[in-house]
Design an enzyme around this catalytic site. Structure first.
Site, short mmCIF file in Angstrom:
data_model
loop_
_atom_site.label_atom_id
_atom_site.label_comp_id
_atom_site.label_asym_id
_atom_site.label_seq_id
_atom_site.Cartn_x
_atom_site.Cartn_y
_atom_site.Cartn_z
N HIS A 18 0.84 -1.21 0.00
CA HIS A 18 0.00 0.00 0.00
C HIS A 18 0.87 1.25 0.00
O HIS A 18 0.62 2.20 -0.76
CB HIS A 18 -0.92 0.00 1.21
N GLU A 19 1.90 1.27 0.84
CA GLU A 19 2.80 2.43 0.88
C GLU A 19 3.58 2.55 -0.43
O GLU A 19 3.82 3.66 -0.91
CB GLU A 19 3.75 2.32 2.06
N HIS A 74 1.57 4.41 -2.87
CA HIS A 74 1.68 5.87 -2.79
C HIS A 74 2.92 6.36 -3.55
O HIS A 74 2.86 7.39 -4.24
CB HIS A 74 1.77 6.31 -1.33
#
Length: 239
Positions: free
Chosen positions: A111-112, A115
């Site tokens: 998920h990071e 980004h």
């Protein structure tokens, strides 16, 4: 007791907007509580399901699969303090994610990395969020003092400016929700396409962890919206 009393009191005084704001706030707090419980339980459950990669390895593989090689991955202290810092182009993963070879750790790390991909691919909403974060923080700190001063001195325009300043934080939450959903979507797609998690059960587990986290952002948006409506109704009554 107050949450029970206020909606009916303000509705009785011909202020259905305030009553609606309180009702929305109660719903938002319930959603937030459920989301926090789901995050904790899903992360705990899938922390016990082992993966073939650690969190840091998964994030690196995801980035490299998309042609991104200039993002560093570092360890940070704390529990679920994982984040991507666009200023230094660094993904920071917490102790229970960085070197943990679990489905939960892989989901959070990817998920990071999602980004980081958003910045690398010039995803407009995250660029907009970054641009307004300083202004939003400044305005949100001034919002309540302006509202209170306007109410004390019966100067409606000043209170209304305070409400507008608070509205910027709601706008920030509104932009944040699709940004977080998009990062999770990028993560899940990359996990499947690049065999970061090998079987369907693991992939579904990562998706459940990220879906629970996304619900917290929905709760935050609804809380902020409810507070905005409540403040506007309160100022409008004193007009």
């Amino acid at each position: 007791m107050l949450l029970y009393y206020y909606p009916f009191y303000f509705y009785y005084n011909n202020d259905p907007l305030y009553a609606f704001a309180i009702l929305l706030l109660v719903v938002a707090l319930i959603i937030t509580l459920i989301a926090q419980i789901r995050v904790k339980t899903s992360f705990s459950k899938y922390s016990k399901v082992f993966s073939n990669l650690t969190g840091s390895q998964a994030a690196k593989r995801l980035l490299e699969s998309q042609g991104v090689y200039n993002v560093k991955i570092e360890r940070c202290s704390g529990n679920l303090t994982d984040h991507f810092d666009p200023r230094t182009n660094v993904i920071r993963l917490s102790d229970n994610v960085y070197d943990a070879n679990s489905v939960a750790a892989v989901g959070v790390a990817c998920h990071e990395a999602g980004h980081a991909l958003q910045y690398a691919k010039n995803y407009s909403p995250i660029k907009l969020r970054t641009k307004i974060v300083t202004v939003t923080n400044f305005a949100s700190n001034l919002a309540m003092p302006l509202i209170l001063l306007g109410l004390i001195f019966s100067f409606y325009p000043l209170s209304l400016i305070g409400v507008a300043f608070f509205g910027l934080s709601t706008l920030f939450q509104l932009i944040t929700l699709p940004v977080e959903l998009n990062a999770s979507r990028r993560a899940i797609t990359a996990i499947k396409e690049n065999n970061i998690l090998l079987d369907e059960y693991q992939q579904k587990g990562a998706k459940k962890v990220l879906s629970a986290a996304a619900l917290t952002y929905l709760g935050a948006l609804l809380v902020s919206l409810a507070q905005l409506l409540r403040l506007f109704a309160m100022v409008n009554r004193r007009k």
